[in-house]
Every structure is written in structure tokens, then in C-alpha cells.
Design a protein around this motif. Structure first.
Motif, PDB file in Angstrom:
ATOM      1  N   ARG A 127       0.826  -1.206   0.000  1.00  0.00           N
ATOM      2  CA  ARG A 127       0.000   0.000   0.000  1.00  0.00           C
ATOM      3  C   ARG A 127       0.862   1.259   0.000  1.00  0.00           C
ATOM      4  NH1 ARG A 127      -2.506   3.437   3.748  1.00  0.00           N
ATOM      5  NH2 ARG A 127      -4.648   3.955   3.209  1.00  0.00           N
ATOM      6  N   GLU A 128       1.934   1.247   0.790  1.00  0.00           N
ATOM      7  CA  GLU A 128       2.808   2.419   0.890  1.00  0.00           C
ATOM      8  C   GLU A 128       3.475   2.726  -0.456  1.00  0.00           C
ATOM      9  OE1 GLU A 128       2.901  -0.138   3.132  1.00  0.00           O
ATOM     10  OE2 GLU A 128       1.858   0.916   4.729  1.00  0.00           O
ATOM     11  N   VAL A 129       3.932   1.679  -1.147  1.00  0.00           N
ATOM     12  CA  VAL A 129       4.585   1.871  -2.446  1.00  0.00           C
ATOM     13  C   VAL A 129       3.582   2.415  -3.453  1.00  0.00           C
ATOM     14  CG1 VAL A 129       5.689   0.680  -4.382  1.00  0.00           C
ATOM     15  CG2 VAL A 129       6.361   0.140  -2.043  1.00  0.00           C
ATOM     16  N   LEU A 130       2.374   1.853  -3.470  1.00  0.00           N
ATOM     17  CA  LEU A 130       1.350   2.338  -4.398  1.00  0.00           C
ATOM     18  C   LEU A 130       0.975   3.782  -4.100  1.00  0.00           C
ATOM     19  CD1 LEU A 130      -0.949  -0.800  -4.653  1.00  0.00           C
ATOM     20  CD2 LEU A 130       0.651   0.049  -6.366  1.00  0.00           C
ATOM     21  N   LEU A 131       0.872   4.135  -2.824  1.00  0.00           N
ATOM     22  CA  LEU A 131       0.565   5.522  -2.465  1.00  0.00           C
ATOM     23  C   LEU A 131       1.692   6.463  -2.881  1.00  0.00           C
ATOM     24  CD1 LEU A 131      -1.092   5.128   1.054  1.00  0.00           C
ATOM     25  CD2 LEU A 131      -2.193   5.833  -1.070  1.00  0.00           C
ATOM     26  N   ALA A 132       2.934   6.024  -2.720  1.00  0.00           N
ATOM     27  CA  ALA A 132       4.076   6.852  -3.129  1.00  0.00           C
ATOM     28  C   ALA A 132       4.076   7.054  -4.641  1.00  0.00           C
ATOM     29  CB  ALA A 132       5.379   6.201  -2.687  1.00  0.00           C
ATOM     30  N   LYS A 133       3.772   5.996  -5.383  1.00  0.00           N
ATOM     31  CA  LYS A 133       3.705   6.130  -6.847  1.00  0.00           C
ATOM     32  C   LYS A 133       2.579   7.071  -7.255  1.00  0.00           C
ATOM     33  CE  LYS A 133       5.846   1.863  -8.375  1.00  0.00           C
ATOM     34  NZ  LYS A 133       5.709   0.658  -9.188  1.00  0.00           N
ATOM     35  N   PHE A 134       1.448   6.957  -6.576  1.00  0.00           N
ATOM     36  CA  PHE A 134       0.329   7.843  -6.868  1.00  0.00           C
ATOM     37  C   PHE A 134       0.692   9.296  -6.563  1.00  0.00           C
ATOM     38  CE2 PHE A 134      -3.456  10.144  -5.384  1.00  0.00           C
ATOM     39  CZ  PHE A 134      -4.189  10.146  -6.564  1.00  0.00           C
ATOM     40  N   ALA A 135       1.344   9.510  -5.427  1.00  0.00           N
ATOM     41  CA  ALA A 135       1.754  10.870  -5.054  1.00  0.00           C
ATOM     42  C   ALA A 135       2.736  11.437  -6.081  1.00  0.00           C
ATOM     43  CB  ALA A 135       2.378  10.872  -3.660  1.00  0.00           C
ATOM     44  N   GLY A 136       3.669  10.598  -6.537  1.00  0.00           N
ATOM     45  CA  GLY A 136       4.616  11.053  -7.560  1.00  0.00           C
ATOM     46  C   GLY A 136       3.921  11.405  -8.861  1.00  0.00           C
ATOM     47  N   ALA A 137       2.952  10.592  -9.252  1.00  0.00           N
ATOM     48  CA  ALA A 137       2.202  10.872 -10.483  1.00  0.00           C
ATOM     49  C   ALA A 137       1.373  12.146 -10.328  1.00  0.00           C
ATOM     50  CB  ALA A 137       1.307   9.691 -10.833  1.00  0.00           C
ATOM     51  N   ALA A 138       0.758  12.327  -9.152  1.00  0.00           N
ATOM     52  CA  ALA A 138      -0.034  13.530  -8.913  1.00  0.00           C
ATOM     53  C   ALA A 138       0.854  14.769  -8.926  1.00  0.00           C
ATOM     54  CB  ALA A 138      -0.778  13.417  -7.580  1.00  0.00           C
ATOM     55  N   LYS A 139       2.034  14.665  -8.328  1.00  0.00           N
ATOM     56  CA  LYS A 139       2.961  15.801  -8.304  1.00  0.00           C
ATOM     57  C   LYS A 139       3.399  16.148  -9.723  1.00  0.00           C
ATOM     58  CE  LYS A 139       7.376  17.308  -6.432  1.00  0.00           C
ATOM     59  NZ  LYS A 139       8.560  16.926  -5.667  1.00  0.00           N
ATOM     60  N   ALA A 140       3.696  15.137 -10.526  1.00  0.00           N
ATOM     61  CA  ALA A 140       4.098  15.379 -11.913  1.00  0.00           C
ATOM     62  C   ALA A 140       2.966  16.026 -12.705  1.00  0.00           C
ATOM     63  CB  ALA A 140       4.517  14.064 -12.575  1.00  0.00           C
ATOM     64  N   SER A 141       1.734  15.584 -12.463  1.00  0.00           N
ATOM     65  CA  SER A 141       0.582  16.180 -13.144  1.00  0.00           C
ATOM     66  C   SER A 141       0.404  17.639 -12.746  1.00  0.00           C
ATOM     67  CB  SER A 141      -0.691  15.406 -12.820  1.00  0.00           C
ATOM     68  OG  SER A 141      -0.604  14.104 -13.311  1.00  0.00           O
ATOM     69  N   LEU A 142       0.560  17.928 -11.447  1.00  0.00           N
ATOM     70  CA  LEU A 142       0.426  19.309 -10.981  1.00  0.00           C
ATOM     71  C   LEU A 142       1.539  20.189 -11.553  1.00  0.00           C
ATOM     72  CD1 LEU A 142      -0.561  18.762  -7.249  1.00  0.00           C
ATOM     73  CD2 LEU A 142      -2.013  19.589  -9.100  1.00  0.00           C
ATOM     74  N   PHE A 143       2.760  19.657 -11.615  1.00  0.00           N
ATOM     75  CA  PHE A 143       3.864  20.410 -12.191  1.00  0.00           C
ATOM     76  C   PHE A 143       3.588  20.707 -13.663  1.00  0.00           C
ATOM     77  CE2 PHE A 143       7.950  20.671 -14.403  1.00  0.00           C
ATOM     78  CZ  PHE A 143       8.517  21.742 -13.721  1.00  0.00           C
ATOM     79  N   GLY A 144       3.090  19.697 -14.367  1.00  0.00           N
ATOM     80  CA  GLY A 144       2.756  19.885 -15.787  1.00  0.00           C
ATOM     81  C   GLY A 144       1.671  20.927 -15.973  1.00  0.00           C
ATOM     82  N   ALA A 145       0.654  20.906 -15.103  1.00  0.00           N
ATOM     83  CA  ALA A 145      -0.426  21.887 -15.189  1.00  0.00           C
ATOM     84  C   ALA A 145       0.091  23.285 -14.890  1.00  0.00           C
ATOM     85  CB  ALA A 145      -1.549  21.512 -14.216  1.00  0.00           C
TER      86      ALA A 145
END
Length: 171
Positions: A127-145
């Protein structure tokens, strides 16, 4: 009779309070090995040796179906109250070290699981790894936006700066 009713009540409560249920066969394991197994999953689950008939009745009372075929032979259940993936991984690791432990199946997310599906559950990342991957993807999306929204403004600033430089050099 009162003892069986108490066991049935406890099993029903365990089924109702569990995120998942993982069913194993423990034939051939020593008491020390069972103690080691219980300790390895104690953070996320409780492990109990169960009577098949009482387990079938308790599961039915809790609204869990599909385990009847798997309840044959000596059975023990991991009642998961935490991370089901972590428990599946721990059971698989213990089974590799102690081949007497056999995964029979389980119940997760409203569906019965066979042994192969429990293996697939164990293959998932924690669960922790999946949450970290999700957070990284969300951060990348926010940076892109953010880049997308600031790009026209910075382009306008560069254009105005170029016009100013052209005007200064033209005079």
C-alpha cells in the motif's frame, strides 16, 4: 454446546471485522512454526486454526460465500484487519520456507479467491509503495499543469522583451 456457540459467535465477529480472509492448510507445521507465522502477520492479521463446519456456518452468518469448497482438511484462517497484500506476502514467504503451509484461497473485496488469486494478491506492491507512486504521479501532473498555465505568460514576457530590445536597437 455453549462452547461451540461461543466459537461460532467469535468466528462470525472475525469474519465481519476483517478486510480480507486468507485460508490455509497447516498440516505438518509444528506449534513453534505456527507461533512464528502468527508473529509474522500479527501487525495486519490474526491467524486461527478453525473447525471447518463452524467456519462454514460463521461465514454464512457474516454474508461470506464461496469458501465451502476450500474448507476441507485441516484449515487455518488469517483474518486480515490491516493490509491484505502484506499478509498475503508474509504467508507466501512463510510457505516458501515451510512447504507444509498450503494456500487454499480466501475472500477479498466481496469475492472469493482461489490459491492462484491469493498469489496474485501477494504479487501486488504494498500500500505504501502504491501511495508513493500515486503521489509522484499527482505531483508530476500538478507540475505539468503549472507549467502549462505559466507558459503563455512567460511567452508574452519574452515577446515584449524582444520587442523592447528591437526598439532600442532600432533607435
Amino acid at each position: 454446546m455453549a462452547n461451540k456457540e461461543a466459537m461460532l459467535s467469535e468466528l462470525s465477529k472475525n469474519f465481519e471485522n476483517s478486510n480480507a480472509v486468507l485460508l490455509t492448510e497447516y498440516r505438518g507445521l509444528t506449534v513453534a512454526q505456527l507461533k512464528e507465522l502468527r508473529k509474522s502477520i500479527s501487525e495486519h492479521a490474526t491467524y486461527a486454526v478453525v473447525k471447518n463446519t463452524l467456519t462454514k456456518i460463521a461465514a454464512a452468518q457474516a454474508g461470506i460465500t464461496g469458501l465451502d469448497d476450500q474448507l476441507a482438511g485441516p484449515s487455518a484462517i488469517a483474518f486480515v484487519h490491516g493490509d491484505a497484500v502484506a499478509v498475503a506476502k508474509a504467508l507466501r514467504a512463510f510457505a516458501k520456507a515451510n512447504p507444509q503451509l498450503i494456500m487454499k484461497g480466501g475472500y477479498f473485496d466481496g469475492k472469493p479467491l482461489d490459491a492462484v488469486e491469493v498469489g496474485k494478491l501477494a504479487d501486488l506492491e504494498s500500500r505504501e509503495v502504491l501511495l508513493a507512486k500515486f503521489a509522484g504521479a499527482a505531483k508530476a501532473s500538478l507540475f505539468g499543469a503549472a507549467y502549462l498555465f505559466t507558459a503563455p505568460l512567460s511567452k508574452a514576457v519574452r515577446t515584449v522583451d524582444a520587442l523592447r530590445a528591437k526598439q532600442e536597437s532600432g533607435n
